[in-house]
Design an enzyme around this catalytic site. Sequence first.
Site, PDB file in Angstrom:
ATOM      1  N   TYR A 117       0.842  -1.214   0.000  1.00  0.00           N
ATOM      2  CA  TYR A 117       0.000   0.000   0.000  1.00  0.00           C
ATOM      3  C   TYR A 117       0.876   1.263   0.000  1.00  0.00           C
ATOM      4  O   TYR A 117       0.715   2.118  -0.883  1.00  0.00           O
ATOM      5  CB  TYR A 117      -0.931  -0.017   1.210  1.00  0.00           C
ATOM      6  N   GLU A 124       2.136   6.471  -7.015  1.00  0.00           N
ATOM      7  CA  GLU A 124       1.066   7.334  -7.532  1.00  0.00           C
ATOM      8  C   GLU A 124       1.384   8.807  -7.294  1.00  0.00           C
ATOM      9  O   GLU A 124       1.248   9.638  -8.202  1.00  0.00           O
ATOM     10  CB  GLU A 124      -0.270   6.967  -6.858  1.00  0.00           C
TER      11      GLU A 124
HETATM   12  C1  LIG Z   1     -11.354  12.262  -8.405  1.00  0.00           C
HETATM   13  C2  LIG Z   1     -10.109  11.586  -7.986  1.00  0.00           C
HETATM   14  C3  LIG Z   1     -10.148  11.089  -6.599  1.00  0.00           C
HETATM   15  C4  LIG Z   1      -8.818  10.642  -6.142  1.00  0.00           C
HETATM   16  C5  LIG Z   1      -8.780  10.443  -4.646  1.00  0.00           C
HETATM   17  C6  LIG Z   1      -7.419  10.143  -4.206  1.00  0.00           C
HETATM   18  C7  LIG Z   1      -7.342   9.665  -2.806  1.00  0.00           C
HETATM   19  C8  LIG Z   1      -6.702   8.317  -2.721  1.00  0.00           C
HETATM   20  C9  LIG Z   1      -6.305   7.909  -1.390  1.00  0.00           C
HETATM   21  C10 LIG Z   1      -5.479   6.653  -1.298  1.00  0.00           C
HETATM   22  C11 LIG Z   1      -5.373   5.839  -2.513  1.00  0.00           C
HETATM   23  C12 LIG Z   1      -4.553   4.595  -2.297  1.00  0.00           C
HETATM   24  C13 LIG Z   1      -4.062   4.127  -3.581  1.00  0.00           C
HETATM   25  C14 LIG Z   1      -3.454   2.800  -3.484  1.00  0.00           C
HETATM   26  C15 LIG Z   1      -3.665   1.920  -4.436  1.00  0.00           C
HETATM   27  C16 LIG Z   1      -3.158   0.577  -4.365  1.00  0.00           C
HETATM   28  O1  LIG Z   1      -3.807  -0.369  -4.667  1.00  0.00           O
HETATM   29  S1  LIG Z   1      -1.589   0.323  -3.835  1.00  0.00           S
HETATM   30  C17 LIG Z   1      -1.386  -1.436  -3.846  1.00  0.00           C
HETATM   31  C18 LIG Z   1      -1.737  -2.109  -2.554  1.00  0.00           C
HETATM   32  N1  LIG Z   1      -3.129  -2.203  -2.438  1.00  0.00           N
HETATM   33  C19 LIG Z   1      -3.733  -3.048  -1.618  1.00  0.00           C
HETATM   34  O2  LIG Z   1      -3.125  -3.845  -0.916  1.00  0.00           O
HETATM   35  C20 LIG Z   1      -5.201  -2.979  -1.610  1.00  0.00           C
HETATM   36  C21 LIG Z   1      -5.712  -3.489  -0.333  1.00  0.00           C
HETATM   37  N2  LIG Z   1      -7.040  -3.045  -0.197  1.00  0.00           N
HETATM   38  C22 LIG Z   1      -8.024  -3.794  -0.480  1.00  0.00           C
HETATM   39  O3  LIG Z   1      -7.856  -4.911  -0.853  1.00  0.00           O
HETATM   40  C23 LIG Z   1      -9.287  -3.078  -0.283  1.00  0.00           C
HETATM   41  O4  LIG Z   1      -9.457  -2.462   0.875  1.00  0.00           O
HETATM   42  C24 LIG Z   1     -10.541  -3.537  -0.955  1.00  0.00           C
HETATM   43  C25 LIG Z   1     -10.361  -4.575  -2.000  1.00  0.00           C
HETATM   44  C26 LIG Z   1     -11.003  -2.273  -1.633  1.00  0.00           C
HETATM   45  C27 LIG Z   1     -11.605  -4.009   0.051  1.00  0.00           C
HETATM   46  O5  LIG Z   1     -11.230  -5.172   0.634  1.00  0.00           O
HETATM   47  P1  LIG Z   1     -11.918  -5.745   1.945  1.00  0.00           P
HETATM   48  O6  LIG Z   1     -12.801  -4.764   2.608  1.00  0.00           O
HETATM   49  O7  LIG Z   1     -10.806  -6.327   2.752  1.00  0.00           O
HETATM   50  O8  LIG Z   1     -12.837  -6.824   1.420  1.00  0.00           O
HETATM   51  P2  LIG Z   1     -12.438  -8.335   1.165  1.00  0.00           P
HETATM   52  O9  LIG Z   1     -11.988  -8.995   2.424  1.00  0.00           O
HETATM   53  O10 LIG Z   1     -11.510  -8.383   0.042  1.00  0.00           O
HETATM   54  O11 LIG Z   1     -13.841  -8.931   0.763  1.00  0.00           O
HETATM   55  C28 LIG Z   1     -14.919  -9.084   1.700  1.00  0.00           C
HETATM   56  C29 LIG Z   1     -15.598 -10.420   1.479  1.00  0.00           C
HETATM   57  O12 LIG Z   1     -16.086 -10.518   0.142  1.00  0.00           O
HETATM   58  C30 LIG Z   1     -15.390 -11.538  -0.572  1.00  0.00           C
HETATM   59  N3  LIG Z   1     -15.112 -11.016  -1.911  1.00  0.00           N
HETATM   60  C31 LIG Z   1     -14.809  -9.749  -2.208  1.00  0.00           C
HETATM   61  N4  LIG Z   1     -14.639  -9.596  -3.524  1.00  0.00           N
HETATM   62  C32 LIG Z   1     -14.821 -10.803  -4.085  1.00  0.00           C
HETATM   63  C33 LIG Z   1     -14.766 -11.286  -5.417  1.00  0.00           C
HETATM   64  N5  LIG Z   1     -14.474 -10.465  -6.432  1.00  0.00           N
HETATM   65  N6  LIG Z   1     -15.011 -12.580  -5.619  1.00  0.00           N
HETATM   66  C34 LIG Z   1     -15.312 -13.401  -4.590  1.00  0.00           C
HETATM   67  N7  LIG Z   1     -15.368 -13.007  -3.286  1.00  0.00           N
HETATM   68  C35 LIG Z   1     -15.133 -11.720  -3.043  1.00  0.00           C
HETATM   69  C36 LIG Z   1     -14.145 -11.836   0.220  1.00  0.00           C
HETATM   70  O13 LIG Z   1     -13.708 -13.138   0.083  1.00  0.00           O
HETATM   71  C37 LIG Z   1     -14.622 -11.578   1.635  1.00  0.00           C
HETATM   72  O14 LIG Z   1     -15.394 -12.672   2.079  1.00  0.00           O
HETATM   73  P3  LIG Z   1     -15.344 -13.159   3.586  1.00  0.00           P
HETATM   74  O15 LIG Z   1     -13.917 -13.548   3.871  1.00  0.00           O
HETATM   75  O16 LIG Z   1     -16.276 -14.309   3.639  1.00  0.00           O
HETATM   76  O17 LIG Z   1     -15.798 -11.997   4.440  1.00  0.00           O
END
Ligand SMILES: CCCCCCCCCCCCC/C=C/C(=O)SCCNC(=O)CCNC(=O)[C@H](O)C(C)(C)COP(=O)(O)OP(=O)(O)OC[C@H]1O[C@@H](n2cnc3c(N)ncnc32)[C@H](O)[C@@H]1OP(=O)(O)O
Length: 195
Positions: A117, A124
Amino acid sequence: MVKYYLQKGTHKGLYRNIARTLKFFQTFALLEVGHCAIGIVRTSVIVTGVQVCSRIFMVWFITNSIRQIQNEESVILFVVVWTVTEITRYSFYTFNLLNHLPYFIKWARYNMFIVMYPLGVVGELLTIHAALPYVRRSGMYSLRLPNKYNVSFDYYYFLIIVMLSYIPLFPQLYFHMLRQRRRVLHGEIIVEKDE
Ligand SMILES: CCCCCCCCCCCCC/C=C/C(=O)SCCNC(=O)CCNC(=O)[C@H](O)C(C)(C)COP(=O)(O)OP(=O)(O)OC[C@H]1O[C@@H](n2cnc3c(N)ncnc32)[C@H](O)[C@@H]1OP(=O)(O)O
């Protein structure tokens, strides 16, 4: 990306090579926001929305729009970081759905972000910073007075505001992931405020 680098021996031109795929998949990620909104996925619309919008913004309104910055090392940095992150994340989702989740994938999903992250944010921010002189010189996406709408907009200052917005927004995303990590890896019960 690895193939391109091995063949050419440079990162120059790499962005052009992957641009179409990158734009397609990052734009397609908008579906993720929709999935949260309609409840298919149990996670925060706000967290997912900020994450997806910031990437779409980086791809379309910065890197794709300003050819002069496409060979910056910072572009390669965030593209590599996003790629590694998404390979891990989607492997996690896939194996989770199959009910055969190897521990190392679960571990990687909820540990790699600790380093990835901040690295992604550095890539970025450095890219937006590199874009500033071109934006100022060209006046792109800006609206100067006088005009028939009587509205002015300066993309240069808008980009500075975007960069500053990382200060309050990034910690929210990072702490969300730290909470998810505690929940998934250590079994803690966490109540999200915006759910
Ligand atoms: C107008 C312009 C505006 C600009 C504004 C600018 C401001 C920006 C501020 C900061 C920007 C940061 C930029 C960084 C970017 C990068 O990516 S850097 C690289 C590193 N990035 C990461 O490591 C990302 C990590 N973050 C995440 O993964 C996220 O928070 C998330 C994906 C957005 C949300 O994840 P989370 O809340 O943890 O949910 P999950 O645990 O992943 O999912 C919840 C449950 O749902 C299931 N699930 C989700 N998606 C799927 C799918 N596609 N298929 C199947 N299942 C899915 C998942 O398994 C979970 O299930 P349970 O375990 O049963 O709960």
